[in-house]
Every structure is written in C-alpha cells, then in structure tokens.
Design an enzyme around this catalytic site. Structure first.
Site, PDB file in Angstrom:
ATOM      1  N   LYS A   1      -7.350 -44.208   6.185  1.00 49.57           N
ATOM      2  CA  LYS A   1      -8.819 -44.213   6.087  1.00 49.57           C
ATOM      3  C   LYS A   1      -9.416 -45.543   6.578  1.00 49.57           C
ATOM      4  CE  LYS A   1      -8.783 -40.770   2.412  1.00 49.57           C
ATOM      5  NZ  LYS A   1      -9.399 -40.302   1.149  1.00 49.57           N
TER       6      LYS A   1
ATOM      7  N   TYR B   1     -14.008 -32.463   5.556  1.00 54.88           N
ATOM      8  CA  TYR B   1     -14.062 -32.433   4.088  1.00 54.88           C
ATOM      9  C   TYR B   1     -15.001 -31.339   3.579  1.00 54.88           C
ATOM     10  CZ  TYR B   1     -11.161 -36.568   3.133  1.00 54.88           C
ATOM     11  OH  TYR B   1     -10.104 -37.442   2.989  1.00 54.88           O
TER      12      TYR B   1
ATOM     13  N   PHE C   1     -20.147 -36.546  -4.667  1.00 57.76           N
ATOM     14  CA  PHE C   1     -19.784 -37.693  -3.832  1.00 57.76           C
ATOM     15  C   PHE C   1     -19.697 -37.339  -2.341  1.00 57.76           C
ATOM     16  CE2 PHE C   1     -15.843 -35.826  -5.546  1.00 57.76           C
ATOM     17  CZ  PHE C   1     -15.154 -35.544  -4.383  1.00 57.76           C
TER      18      PHE C   1
ATOM     19  N   ARG D   1       2.459 -36.242  -1.113  1.00 59.52           N
ATOM     20  CA  ARG D   1       1.497 -36.427  -2.221  1.00 59.52           C
ATOM     21  C   ARG D   1       2.114 -37.332  -3.289  1.00 59.52           C
ATOM     22  NH1 ARG D   1      -3.880 -34.593  -1.564  1.00 59.52           N
ATOM     23  NH2 ARG D   1      -3.947 -34.655  -3.819  1.00 59.52           N
TER      24      ARG D   1
ATOM     25  N   THR E   1      -5.332 -39.718  -6.728  1.00 55.07           N
ATOM     26  CA  THR E   1      -6.569 -39.997  -5.976  1.00 55.07           C
ATOM     27  C   THR E   1      -7.215 -41.309  -6.417  1.00 55.07           C
ATOM     28  OG1 THR E   1      -6.920 -37.600  -5.998  1.00 55.07           O
ATOM     29  CG2 THR E   1      -8.773 -38.955  -5.258  1.00 55.07           C
TER      30      THR E   1
ATOM     31  N   ARG F   1      -1.199 -45.556  -2.678  1.00 56.42           N
ATOM     32  CA  ARG F   1      -2.551 -45.804  -3.187  1.00 56.42           C
ATOM     33  C   ARG F   1      -2.560 -46.947  -4.205  1.00 56.42           C
ATOM     34  NH1 ARG F   1      -4.626 -39.502  -3.246  1.00 56.42           N
ATOM     35  NH2 ARG F   1      -5.711 -39.572  -1.234  1.00 56.42           N
TER      36      ARG F   1
ATOM     37  N   ASN G   1      -9.474 -44.940  -0.840  1.00 55.59           N
ATOM     38  CA  ASN G   1      -8.117 -44.887  -1.399  1.00 55.59           C
ATOM     39  C   ASN G   1      -7.013 -44.887  -0.334  1.00 55.59           C
ATOM     40  OD1 ASN G   1      -8.438 -42.290  -0.510  1.00 55.59           O
ATOM     41  ND2 ASN G   1      -8.326 -41.333  -2.514  1.00 55.59           N
TER      42      ASN G   1
ATOM     43  N   HIS H   1      -5.320 -40.191   3.275  1.00 52.44           N
ATOM     44  CA  HIS H   1      -5.479 -38.776   2.948  1.00 52.44           C
ATOM     45  C   HIS H   1      -4.107 -38.133   3.037  1.00 52.44           C
ATOM     46  CE1 HIS H   1      -6.725 -34.571   3.244  1.00 52.44           C
ATOM     47  NE2 HIS H   1      -5.877 -34.496   4.251  1.00 52.44           N
TER      48      HIS H   1
ATOM     49  N   GLU I   1      -5.427 -29.042   9.242  1.00 47.19           N
ATOM     50  CA  GLU I   1      -5.788 -30.435   9.479  1.00 47.19           C
ATOM     51  C   GLU I   1      -5.099 -31.000  10.726  1.00 47.19           C
ATOM     52  OE1 GLU I   1      -6.712 -31.103   4.738  1.00 47.19           O
ATOM     53  OE2 GLU I   1      -4.976 -32.121   5.614  1.00 47.19           O
TER      54      GLU I   1
HETATM   55  P1  ATP Z   1      -7.476 -36.583   0.047  1.00 43.37           P
HETATM   56  O1  ATP Z   1      -8.003 -35.167   0.243  1.00 43.37           O
HETATM   57  O2  ATP Z   1      -8.285 -37.615   0.809  1.00 43.37           O
HETATM   58  O3  ATP Z   1      -6.005 -36.690   0.309  1.00 43.37           O
HETATM   59  P2  ATP Z   1      -7.201 -36.126  -2.759  1.00 43.37           P
HETATM   60  O4  ATP Z   1      -6.686 -34.785  -2.340  1.00 43.37           O
HETATM   61  O5  ATP Z   1      -6.314 -36.987  -3.598  1.00 43.37           O
HETATM   62  O6  ATP Z   1      -7.650 -36.972  -1.486  1.00 43.37           O
HETATM   63  P3  ATP Z   1      -9.738 -34.895  -3.251  1.00 43.37           P
HETATM   64  O7  ATP Z   1     -10.172 -34.360  -4.575  1.00 43.37           O
HETATM   65  O8  ATP Z   1      -9.354 -33.938  -2.168  1.00 43.37           O
HETATM   66  O9  ATP Z   1      -8.581 -35.955  -3.521  1.00 43.37           O
HETATM   67  O10 ATP Z   1     -10.925 -35.836  -2.732  1.00 43.37           O
HETATM   68  C1  ATP Z   1     -11.079 -36.131  -1.352  1.00 43.37           C
HETATM   69  C2  ATP Z   1     -11.530 -37.554  -1.200  1.00 43.37           C
HETATM   70  O11 ATP Z   1     -12.847 -37.667  -1.721  1.00 43.37           O
HETATM   71  C3  ATP Z   1     -10.721 -38.588  -1.987  1.00 43.37           C
HETATM   72  O12 ATP Z   1      -9.564 -39.014  -1.317  1.00 43.37           O
HETATM   73  C4  ATP Z   1     -11.721 -39.720  -2.111  1.00 43.37           C
HETATM   74  O13 ATP Z   1     -11.809 -40.463  -0.908  1.00 43.37           O
HETATM   75  C5  ATP Z   1     -13.029 -38.954  -2.318  1.00 43.37           C
HETATM   76  N1  ATP Z   1     -13.334 -38.784  -3.748  1.00 43.37           N
HETATM   77  C6  ATP Z   1     -12.716 -37.932  -4.614  1.00 43.37           C
HETATM   78  N2  ATP Z   1     -13.243 -38.038  -5.851  1.00 43.37           N
HETATM   79  C7  ATP Z   1     -14.225 -38.968  -5.755  1.00 43.37           C
HETATM   80  C8  ATP Z   1     -15.158 -39.531  -6.669  1.00 43.37           C
HETATM   81  N3  ATP Z   1     -15.176 -39.156  -7.947  1.00 43.37           N
HETATM   82  N4  ATP Z   1     -16.012 -40.482  -6.209  1.00 43.37           N
HETATM   83  C9  ATP Z   1     -15.999 -40.868  -4.907  1.00 43.37           C
HETATM   84  N5  ATP Z   1     -15.156 -40.372  -3.982  1.00 43.37           N
HETATM   85  C10 ATP Z   1     -14.278 -39.446  -4.396  1.00 43.37           C
HETATM   86 MG    MG Z   2      -7.688 -33.489  -0.973  1.00 45.71          MG
END
Ligand code: ATP
Ligand code: MG
Length: 147
Positions: A12, A52, A60, A88, A94, A105, A115, A118, A129
């Site tokens: 990211k 996304y 968010f 993962r 996350t 992370r 974080n 992805h 993706e």
């Molecule tokens: P990713 O999809 O990026 O691998 P993830 O699967 O662990 O992350 P998701 O729930 O898919 O988590 O959220 C996608 C992304 O949205 C997160 O990686 C983070 O950048 C952002 N995000 C998630 N939760 C929050 C939150 N509460 N506040 C701000 N940003 C958030």
């Molecule tokens: Mg995700």
C-alpha cells in the site's frame, strides 16, 4: 495458474513511500512465496473504488479510496501451496495492534487503514484481483516446464 496455488497482494502507498517494499518482499520470500507477477502503479480514484467495491457501504470507504489512490502501490501475484490462507497468516490482523508478533502488519503497518499490505481473502477473490491488475501475458506461474 491453479486455484489454491496463488494469491494477490498489494503493497500500500504508505509502505511504498516509507521504503518498505524491499523489506516486505524479503519477508514474503522468506515465507516461501514466489513472485510470479509484479508492477508498480498508481490507482486512480475510480480504480480504487472498483478494487474495494465490496466495502462501499462501510463508513471508512471514502477515506480508504482516498488513501489507496494517494501514491504508488506495488501489485504482486504470489505462488505457493495454500497461498491465500498462508499469506493472510503471514500478514496478520487488519489492525496492527491486534496482529501477532512477527507478522508483516505488526512490523510495517502504522494504522488500521495504513496497514502496509493487502492480501486476498479467498481463491475466488485472488483470481479477480490478479486479473484486475495483470493480463494473462504478465503472469508467469512456475510449472513443470519452467520452474
Ligand atoms: P485487505 O483487504 O486490504 O487485505 P483486510 O482483508 O484485512 O484488508 P478488510 O476488512 O477487507 O481488511 O478492509 C480493507 C481495508 O480497509 C483494510 O486493509 C484497511 O486498509 C481498511 N480498513 C478496514 N477497516 C477499517 C477501519 N475501521 N478504519 C479505516 N480503515 C479500515
Ligand atoms: Mg479484505
């Protein structure tokens, strides 16, 4: 490319800006993943919204799209057995505060949003993706002829 043997990751914008690309690639290599496609690019707002889209109702979303289009990212397809779950596990929770010691992370994220990386959450999404960023001519899976 066989389902189950690959995943998609993106380094990211903050991690790229802070010079963490190579240290993160080192962790990924050390964990036994092979890079089979990679490019540095910058997402437009529209592309970030599409990538996304699953989160568009989340509070968010706007912030996330803004952040993900704020600078260059590095998109990567990784090959390994059990790639999605193993990756993962390697990246951790996350929220970096809840991520296990030793995860990417935990080491490189600076907040829930920023974080560092992805990671695809299913084989189905890994394919979607990977196809979002790469054409079939830009992915080079290891196989018996070329490994
Ligand atoms: P990713 O999809 O990026 O691998 P993830 O699967 O662990 O992350 P998701 O729930 O898919 O988590 O959220 C996608 C992304 O949205 C997160 O990686 C983070 O950048 C952002 N995000 C998630 N939760 C929050 C939150 N509460 N506040 C701000 N940003 C958030
Ligand atoms: Mg995700």
């Amino acid at each position: 490319m066989k389902s189950g043997e690959f995943t998609f990751t993106m380094i990211k914008p903050t991690a790229v800006r802070l010079g963490k690309l190579v240290p993160i690639l080192h962790e990924i290599d050390h964990a036994g993943f092979t890079v089979i496609a990679m490019k540095m690019t910058r997402l437009s707002r529209e592309q970030a919204e599409r990538f996304y889209a699953i989160h568009k109702e989340r509070p968010f979303f706007d912030e996330l799209v803004c952040f993900m289009s704020s600078g260059p990212v590095v998109a990567i397809v990784l090959q390994k057995e059990n790639a999605v779950l193993d990756f993962r596990k390697l990246i951790g929770n996350t929220n970096p505060q809840n991520a296990e010691e030793g995860t990417i992370r935990k080491k490189f994220a600076i907040s829930v949003q920023e974080n560092a990386v992805h990671g695809s959450d299913s084989d189905e999404n890994a394919l979607i993706e990977a196809n979002f960023f790469f054409s079939q001519f830009e992915i080079f899976p290891l196989n018996e002829d070329f490994s």
